[in-house]
Design an enzyme around this catalytic site. Sequence first.
Site, short mmCIF file in Angstrom:
data_model
loop_
_atom_site.label_atom_id
_atom_site.label_comp_id
_atom_site.label_asym_id
_atom_site.label_seq_id
_atom_site.Cartn_x
_atom_site.Cartn_y
_atom_site.Cartn_z
N PHE A 131 0.74 -1.10 -0.13
CA PHE A 131 0.07 0.07 0.00
C PHE A 131 0.80 1.26 0.10
O PHE A 131 1.74 1.37 0.80
CB PHE A 131 -1.12 0.13 1.24
CG PHE A 131 -1.98 0.96 1.25
CD1 PHE A 131 -3.23 0.71 0.37
CD2 PHE A 131 -2.14 2.21 1.95
CE1 PHE A 131 -4.02 1.74 0.26
CE2 PHE A 131 -3.03 3.01 1.85
CZ PHE A 131 -3.91 3.06 1.01
N ASP A 202 3.40 -3.88 9.55
CA ASP A 202 1.96 -3.18 9.29
C ASP A 202 0.81 -4.43 9.32
O ASP A 202 0.92 -5.23 8.39
CB ASP A 202 1.95 -2.46 7.86
CG ASP A 202 0.52 -1.79 7.53
OD1 ASP A 202 -0.56 -2.30 8.08
OD2 ASP A 202 0.65 -0.76 6.96
N TYR A 227 -9.94 0.76 11.57
CA TYR A 227 -11.39 1.05 10.59
C TYR A 227 -11.64 -0.14 9.86
O TYR A 227 -12.40 -0.16 9.07
CB TYR A 227 -11.30 2.40 10.25
CG TYR A 227 -10.34 2.68 9.36
CD1 TYR A 227 -9.91 2.09 7.87
CD2 TYR A 227 -9.33 3.77 9.64
CE1 TYR A 227 -8.73 2.41 7.33
CE2 TYR A 227 -8.28 4.19 8.82
CZ TYR A 227 -8.05 3.51 7.51
OH TYR A 227 -7.05 3.88 6.81
N LYS A 228 -10.61 -1.02 9.75
CA LYS A 228 -10.91 -2.31 8.72
C LYS A 228 -11.78 -3.45 9.44
O LYS A 228 -12.73 -3.11 9.85
CB LYS A 228 -9.58 -2.66 8.13
CG LYS A 228 -9.08 -1.37 7.12
CD LYS A 228 -7.60 -1.65 6.47
CE LYS A 228 -7.27 -0.40 5.70
NZ LYS A 228 -5.91 -0.46 5.23
N ARG A 376 -11.47 -6.52 -5.42
CA ARG A 376 -11.08 -7.01 -4.06
C ARG A 376 -12.54 -7.29 -3.48
O ARG A 376 -13.25 -6.39 -3.63
CB ARG A 376 -10.54 -5.83 -3.34
CG ARG A 376 -8.97 -6.02 -3.05
CD ARG A 376 -8.14 -5.16 -2.16
NE ARG A 376 -8.93 -4.04 -1.46
CZ ARG A 376 -8.85 -3.21 -0.56
NH1 ARG A 376 -7.44 -3.68 0.11
NH2 ARG A 376 -9.33 -2.21 0.12
C1 LIG Z 1 -5.21 0.88 5.20
C2 LIG Z 1 -3.83 0.90 4.97
C3 LIG Z 1 -3.24 2.27 5.42
C4 LIG Z 1 -4.09 3.23 5.82
O1 LIG Z 1 -3.35 4.45 5.92
P1 LIG Z 1 -3.73 5.55 6.71
O2 LIG Z 1 -2.71 6.47 7.40
O3 LIG Z 1 -4.77 5.17 7.82
O4 LIG Z 1 -4.57 6.40 5.86
C5 LIG Z 1 -2.11 1.93 5.46
N1 LIG Z 1 -1.01 0.89 5.21
C6 LIG Z 1 -1.68 -0.20 4.79
C7 LIG Z 1 -0.89 -1.39 4.15
C8 LIG Z 1 -3.13 -0.14 4.70
O5 LIG Z 1 -3.82 -1.24 4.12
#
Ligand SMILES: *Cc1c(COP(=O)(O)O)cnc(C)c1O
Length: 417
Positions: A131, A202, A227-228, A376
Amino acid sequence: MSPAPLPTDLNGIRRLDRDDRLAGFRAEFELPADVIYLDGNSLGALPKAAKAIARRTVEQEWSQGLVRSWNDAGWYDMPRRLGAKVAALVGAGPDEVVMTDATGIDLFKVVAAALALRPDRGVVVMEGSNFPTNNYSVQGLIRLLGDRHQVRFVEAARLIDAITDDVAVVCLTHVHYKFGHIHDMAAITERAHTVGALTAWDVCHSAGALPVDLNGCGADFAVGCTYKYLNGGPGAPAFLFAASRHHGQAWQPLTGWWSHAEPFAFERDYRPAPGIAQMLSGTQPVLSMAVAEAGLDIAARAPIEQVRQKSMRLGDLFLALVADSCEEHGFRVACPQDAQQRGSQVSLSHPHAYSIMRALIDCGVIGDFRAPDVMRFGLTPLYLRYEDIYDAVQVLQEVMDTETWRRPEYAQRLAVT
Ligand SMILES: *Cc1c(COP(=O)(O)O)cnc(C)c1O
């Protein structure tokens, strides 16, 4: 023990739902009646309990308590108190996690702290396809540090060999956001430690979806979303883990007053708070944090092994039904076929993935699109039924058979996909 073979007929699927020990959790969430929600890996559903918390926080704590609520309603302790709840879900000690800021910001903090612990090394290993915000955070940090470090981007298959003795930090997402593969946290962490590197994991797509054992794996630092799969609500603060052996050893650099040893002494100069509190920076969004507790409390009651088993079966069922009914429509499976290797999602690629996803969403099946060509589907065992998967694939087949997705409006890009 391997589970019984998976039925793909409707009667068999309904039997799975009748036998599902997690089925009761669905009633704790509010979901629109005409929607099959396969996007809980982007934004988890609303826990009903969150509404009462929101009302209480606004109408009593803010409206009536006002500034006294920092003490009386426990606002000040929230990052620590909720962090301890998250800790129990990710294999960490209660004093090793805080809930604070956003994932990208927390990643910046922990990678900075980790680099400071390895001052003679210049390489950060990352998966380039991860990401992007994670890449951007680390690239911004490196720029700030005067371009003395570099990111070594590698993909999953070559990771272990890329972890050499010039590496300061291995910074990986445990479950890949787009392709859903799972990294072996224990093996990679061990490899990193063998060459003297640290790890920053992460767990955005793991927390609440599958067993995570940060201390069992020897992880140094970690960050993740609430939030996931933890259903904390849009923009809910992230969480940050630092193993206790690193407390007091290296500072995170966003040294705001909440990370000071005595915030209310209002001293001129910075002194780090002991322990995990040094990882905080400033005042947190209290309303968001308060509401997020509802999702954490649900997760605390859901046995994670059962969640994982159901998630794997939902994914297997999805892929089996797609293979049966959409064979001629040109989908390619873009996630591991083997459930053990796959996070709580399935991914399909297709040259017209964007339009197909838009058509699906119009028909009430909500997944999402990840450029350039991936659809997805997030699998959230706490509020999905096996029959939802059956229905979703039926809709997919219909969208393909009738070619509804070819409508020109479905090709127009929206701001958020
Ligand atoms: C959802 C997600 C994020 C979200 O980052 P925010 O700082 O909350 O916008 C970051 N890294 C990964 C791998 C994610 O899946």
